[in-house]
Structures are given as structure tokens and as C-alpha cells.
Design an enzyme around this catalytic site. Structure first.
Site, PDB file in Angstrom:
ATOM      1  N   GLY A   1       7.359  23.800  28.545  1.00  0.00           N
ATOM      2  CA  GLY A   1       6.265  23.647  29.519  1.00  0.00           C
ATOM      3  C   GLY A   1       6.027  24.943  30.281  1.00  0.00           C
TER       4      GLY A   1
ATOM      5  N   ARG B   1       2.143  26.727  32.020  1.00  0.00           N
ATOM      6  CA  ARG B   1       1.427  26.569  33.291  1.00  0.00           C
ATOM      7  C   ARG B   1       2.403  26.152  34.386  1.00  0.00           C
ATOM      8  NH1 ARG B   1      -1.830  22.037  32.713  1.00  0.00           N
ATOM      9  NH2 ARG B   1      -1.075  21.526  30.643  1.00  0.00           N
TER      10      ARG B   1
ATOM     11  N   ASP C   1       5.081  20.781  20.053  1.00  0.00           N
ATOM     12  CA  ASP C   1       4.845  19.513  20.736  1.00  0.00           C
ATOM     13  C   ASP C   1       6.209  18.873  20.975  1.00  0.00           C
ATOM     14  OD1 ASP C   1       4.268  17.001  21.626  1.00  0.00           O
ATOM     15  OD2 ASP C   1       2.952  16.460  19.959  1.00  0.00           O
TER      16      ASP C   1
ATOM     17  N   TYR D   1       6.953   7.198  34.201  1.00  0.00           N
ATOM     18  CA  TYR D   1       7.381   8.527  34.643  1.00  0.00           C
ATOM     19  C   TYR D   1       8.709   8.448  35.410  1.00  0.00           C
ATOM     20  CZ  TYR D   1       6.723  13.146  36.924  1.00  0.00           C
ATOM     21  OH  TYR D   1       6.863  14.434  37.387  1.00  0.00           O
TER      22      TYR D   1
ATOM     23  N   ALA E   1      10.974   6.138  35.196  1.00  0.00           N
ATOM     24  CA  ALA E   1      12.056   5.768  34.266  1.00  0.00           C
ATOM     25  C   ALA E   1      12.502   6.987  33.463  1.00  0.00           C
ATOM     26  CB  ALA E   1      11.580   4.657  33.328  1.00  0.00           C
ATOM     27  N   ALA E   2      11.534   7.786  33.007  1.00  0.00           N
ATOM     28  CA  ALA E   2      11.883   8.995  32.241  1.00  0.00           C
ATOM     29  C   ALA E   2      12.662   9.974  33.114  1.00  0.00           C
ATOM     30  CB  ALA E   2      10.612   9.659  31.711  1.00  0.00           C
ATOM     31  N   LYS E   3      12.197  10.150  34.344  1.00  0.00           N
ATOM     32  CA  LYS E   3      12.831  11.143  35.226  1.00  0.00           C
ATOM     33  C   LYS E   3      14.220  10.668  35.682  1.00  0.00           C
ATOM     34  CE  LYS E   3       9.599  14.275  35.143  1.00  0.00           C
ATOM     35  NZ  LYS E   3       9.854  15.576  34.499  1.00  0.00           N
TER      36      LYS E   3
ATOM     37  N   ILE F   1       4.261  19.370  44.264  1.00  0.00           N
ATOM     38  CA  ILE F   1       4.103  20.814  44.083  1.00  0.00           C
ATOM     39  C   ILE F   1       2.674  21.076  43.602  1.00  0.00           C
ATOM     40  CG2 ILE F   1       5.037  22.856  42.888  1.00  0.00           C
ATOM     41  CD1 ILE F   1       7.158  21.315  44.603  1.00  0.00           C
TER      42      ILE F   1
HETATM   43  P1  NAP Z   1       1.633  21.106  34.449  1.00  0.00           P
HETATM   44  O1  NAP Z   1       1.051  22.126  35.340  1.00  0.00           O
HETATM   45  O2  NAP Z   1       0.810  19.952  34.017  1.00  0.00           O
HETATM   46  O3  NAP Z   1       2.230  21.859  33.159  1.00  0.00           O
HETATM   47  C1  NAP Z   1       2.918  21.111  32.192  1.00  0.00           C
HETATM   48  C2  NAP Z   1       3.436  22.013  31.104  1.00  0.00           C
HETATM   49  O4  NAP Z   1       4.121  21.162  30.165  1.00  0.00           O
HETATM   50  C3  NAP Z   1       2.337  22.732  30.337  1.00  0.00           C
HETATM   51  O5  NAP Z   1       2.717  24.043  29.998  1.00  0.00           O
HETATM   52  C4  NAP Z   1       2.180  21.879  29.088  1.00  0.00           C
HETATM   53  O6  NAP Z   1       1.790  22.577  27.922  1.00  0.00           O
HETATM   54  C5  NAP Z   1       3.601  21.397  28.879  1.00  0.00           C
HETATM   55  N1  NAP Z   1       3.629  20.188  28.058  1.00  0.00           N
HETATM   56  C6  NAP Z   1       3.130  18.966  28.358  1.00  0.00           C
HETATM   57  N2  NAP Z   1       3.264  18.158  27.303  1.00  0.00           N
HETATM   58  C7  NAP Z   1       3.852  18.882  26.335  1.00  0.00           C
HETATM   59  C8  NAP Z   1       4.220  18.612  24.993  1.00  0.00           C
HETATM   60  N3  NAP Z   1       4.045  17.404  24.433  1.00  0.00           N
HETATM   61  N4  NAP Z   1       4.789  19.604  24.268  1.00  0.00           N
HETATM   62  C9  NAP Z   1       4.975  20.824  24.817  1.00  0.00           C
HETATM   63  N5  NAP Z   1       4.647  21.149  26.052  1.00  0.00           N
HETATM   64  C10 NAP Z   1       4.079  20.178  26.803  1.00  0.00           C
HETATM   65  O7  NAP Z   1       2.938  20.452  35.112  1.00  0.00           O
HETATM   66  P2  NAP Z   1       3.859  20.948  36.319  1.00  0.00           P
HETATM   67  O8  NAP Z   1       3.328  20.360  37.552  1.00  0.00           O
HETATM   68  O9  NAP Z   1       4.108  22.386  36.213  1.00  0.00           O
HETATM   69  O10 NAP Z   1       5.183  20.128  35.987  1.00  0.00           O
HETATM   70  C11 NAP Z   1       6.313  20.698  35.317  1.00  0.00           C
HETATM   71  C12 NAP Z   1       7.451  19.704  35.361  1.00  0.00           C
HETATM   72  O11 NAP Z   1       7.770  19.415  36.719  1.00  0.00           O
HETATM   73  C13 NAP Z   1       7.111  18.375  34.700  1.00  0.00           C
HETATM   74  O12 NAP Z   1       8.227  17.874  34.018  1.00  0.00           O
HETATM   75  C14 NAP Z   1       6.792  17.479  35.876  1.00  0.00           C
HETATM   76  O13 NAP Z   1       7.029  16.129  35.592  1.00  0.00           O
HETATM   77  C15 NAP Z   1       7.746  18.022  36.909  1.00  0.00           C
HETATM   78  N6  NAP Z   1       7.335  17.702  38.268  1.00  0.00           N
HETATM   79  C16 NAP Z   1       6.162  18.198  38.779  1.00  0.00           C
HETATM   80  C17 NAP Z   1       5.800  17.874  40.076  1.00  0.00           C
HETATM   81  C18 NAP Z   1       4.539  18.385  40.708  1.00  0.00           C
HETATM   82  O14 NAP Z   1       4.259  17.983  41.872  1.00  0.00           O
HETATM   83  N7  NAP Z   1       3.785  19.252  40.092  1.00  0.00           N
HETATM   84  C19 NAP Z   1       6.616  17.004  40.837  1.00  0.00           C
HETATM   85  C20 NAP Z   1       7.777  16.526  40.285  1.00  0.00           C
HETATM   86  C21 NAP Z   1       8.145  16.881  38.995  1.00  0.00           C
HETATM   87  P3  NAP Z   1       0.264  23.164  27.763  1.00  0.00           P
HETATM   88  O15 NAP Z   1       0.157  24.265  28.792  1.00  0.00           O
HETATM   89  O16 NAP Z   1       0.224  23.652  26.375  1.00  0.00           O
HETATM   90  O17 NAP Z   1      -0.634  22.009  28.047  1.00  0.00           O
END
Ligand code: NAP
Length: 249
Positions: free
Chosen positions: A13, A16, A63, A155, A157-159, A188
Site C-alpha cells: 500500500g 498513497r 494485488d 474492517y 474484524a480484519a484489523k 488520519i
Molecule cells: P489509502 O490512502 O486508501 O491507500 C491505500 C493503499 O493500499 C494504496 O496504495 C492502495 O494501492 C493499496 N491497496 C489497496 N488495496 C490493495 C490491493 N488489493 N493490493 C495492493 N495494494 C492495495 O489508505 P491509507 O489511509 O493510507 O491507509 C493505509 C492503511 O492504514 C490501511 O491498512 C488502513 O486500513 C489503515 N488505516 C488508515 C486510517 C486512516 O484514517 N487513513 C485509520 C486507521 C487505519 P493503489 O494506490 O494502487 O490503489
């Protein structure tokens, strides 16, 4: 400055948001970063930014919901990099909805992307890591996995599953000096949260439960994750660190 001794990391991931910040922060510490995301364009742009800043990176579109694709990618990577010392399982998606309206596809897509992906990557990258007798694994979970969140049964459950996996693997790998920890972000500012961060009513409701009264930045997660991956964090394992402005005290 933290100590890294020319390590190699794989960050999922990394295209982004939080994953991009983690990849860039590790690279600033001299770590070679394999940037994985779903689209080649997004991991490619992170790797290009790292290289442009003088760091070392490789982009790989995989993926992570596809176990066979992870196996193929890991096999190729381990030919190029005999050990991958650091693994950050960060890729994640949301498919929110109250339980009675949640489809089985929304359930299984979230479990596959957020949880089963960690099982596959850790099994494949973790084996040479344990043989090398040094490693760092950080799983990016969520405050939703710690305290639950209405509308996020899949979500949460996964986390929460990632937390169980973290604690168990910390015990399994401890004898090989491989640490396994989890970081649990609160709200975030990333693409994942744009809809409610930019909605003043929704963000006011959220900030009521955040004692620090602001959303977090990707750097808040990247800084702690980078520390947990460093030499200096070698006596910390099996822990879950909330980075959430005080939400889950
Ligand atoms: P984001 O901005 O939506 O970015 C998600 C990243 O994961 C992207 O680079 C995306 O790839 C990649 N991804 C998603 N599905 C994928 C797949 N099937 N195969 C490969 N890559 C995949 O998310 P984020 O906010 O940075 O979140 C990052 C992590 O922190 C996640 O696990 C999220 O659950 C966790 N988190 C986030 C928050 C929050 O408030 N933002 C809070 C708690 C936990 P592409 O760029 O190619 O689409």
C-alpha cells in the site's frame, strides 16, 4: 538518526497515504524500499519520488488480495533480494455498511485485502527473515480493530485479526530476533478519509471523540513505524501502539 545498516524493506500500500509516507521515511534512513501497491502507476510514483530524492526503491504492482499473485511476486523478489529485513503490511481498503446490509463480497474483500494478505506476505518473506536471525514486521491495523466501530464489521474484524496475528507471530519469531508489532491509527488525513475530513458536519462529529481535536497526518504513523523497524527498537515485540489523538485511551 536511527540505525538501519543498509536494510531492505517491503511496504504494501506504498502508493498513497500512510504507506507512501512510511516508504519515504524508511528511504530517508537509507533503507532500500520495495513499494507495493495495486496499481503500477501509484507504487511507481512513490518509487520514483524516493529515487529522485537520492534514495533506493523498486516499484511492484501486486494485488494483495490474491494469494497466488503474492507468491509469484515474493519468489521473484527473493531472487533479487536474498533477505528482505523489514515487512510493513499496510495495504487496506474499507467497504463500510451496517451488518444487515453488508454483502458477503464486502466482507470477504476486506478480509482478503486487509488480513489474509498479511498471512501470505509474512509466511513468504518471514521465512528467510527468521533464517537471517534479524527482522522487523509492522502491521498497520486500526483503532477500529481495538475498540470496534459501527458500520465496519468487516474492517474491524480484519484489523482485530491483524492484532491477534501480530501477538502470535511475535511469540513464534522471538527466538530469531524478528520483532512483530502493530500500529493502530485513528483518523488520519488520506484518500481513505477524504469524504468525512472534507465534510464539516462529519468531521465535527468525529473530532468530538478525539481528545487532541484534530485529524492525524500520515507522518504521525510513518515516524513510529520507522522507529519500530530500526535497530534501536529491538527489545519491543508483540505490542499494539495506538496513534489516534487519544481516542482509544
Ligand atoms: P489509502 O490512502 O486508501 O491507500 C491505500 C493503499 O493500499 C494504496 O496504495 C492502495 O494501492 C493499496 N491497496 C489497496 N488495496 C490493495 C490491493 N488489493 N493490493 C495492493 N495494494 C492495495 O489508505 P491509507 O489511509 O493510507 O491507509 C493505509 C492503511 O492504514 C490501511 O491498512 C488502513 O486500513 C489503515 N488505516 C488508515 C486510517 C486512516 O484514517 N487513513 C485509520 C486507521 C487505519 P493503489 O494506490 O494502487 O490503489
Amino acid at each position: 538518526m536511527l540505525t538501519f545498516n543498509n536494510r531492505t524493506a517491503l511496504v504494501t500500500g506504498a502508493g498513497r497515504g500512510i504507506g507512501k509516507a512510511i516508504a519515504e521515511t524508511l528511504a530517508k534512513h537509507g533503507v532500500t524500499v520495495i513499494c507495493v501497491s495495486k496499481s503500477a502507476e501509484s507504487c511507481g510514483s512513490t518509487a520514483a519520488a524516493i529515487i529522485a530524492a537520492g534514495g533506493k526503491a523498486k516499484a511492484l504492482a501486486v494485488d494483495v488480495a490474491d494469494g497466488a499473485a503474492i507468491a509469484k511476486a515474493a519468489e521473484e523478489l527473493l531472487k533479487e533480494f536474498p533477505t528482505i529485513d523489514i515487512l510493513v503490511n499496510n495495504a487496506g481498503i474499507t467497504r463500510d455498511g451496517l451488518l444487515f446490509r453488508m454483502s458477503e463480497t464486502d466482507w470477504s474483500d476486506v478480509i482478503a485485502t486487509n488480513l489474509t494478505s498479511c498471512f501470505h506476505w509474512t509466511k513468504l518473506i518471514g521465512r528467510p527473515m527468521t533464517r537471517a536471525r534479524w527482522g522487523r514486521i509492522v502491521n498497520i491495523t486500526s483503532v477500529s480493530g481495538v475498540i470496534g466501530n459501527a458500520g465496519q464489521a468487516n474492517y474491524s474484524a480484519a484489523k482485530a485479526g491483524m492484532i491477534g496475528l501480530t501477538k502470535t507471530l511475535a511469540r513464534e519469531f522471538a527466538g530469531r530476533s524478528v520483532t512483530v508489532n502493530a500500529v493502530a491509527p485513528g483518523f488520519i488525513k488520506t484518500d481513505m478519509t477524504t469524504d468525512f475530513v472534507n465534510n464539516s458536519e462529519a468531521s465535527a462529529r468525529i473530532l468530538e471523540v478525539v481528545p487532541l481535536k484534530r485529524f492525524g497526518e500520515s507522518a504521525d504513523i510513518a515516524n513510529l513505524t520507522t522507529y519500530l523497524c530500526s535497530e534501536e527498537a529491538g527489545y519491543i515485540t508483540g505490542q499494539v501502539f495506538n496513534v489516534d489523538g487519544g481516542m482509544a485511551m
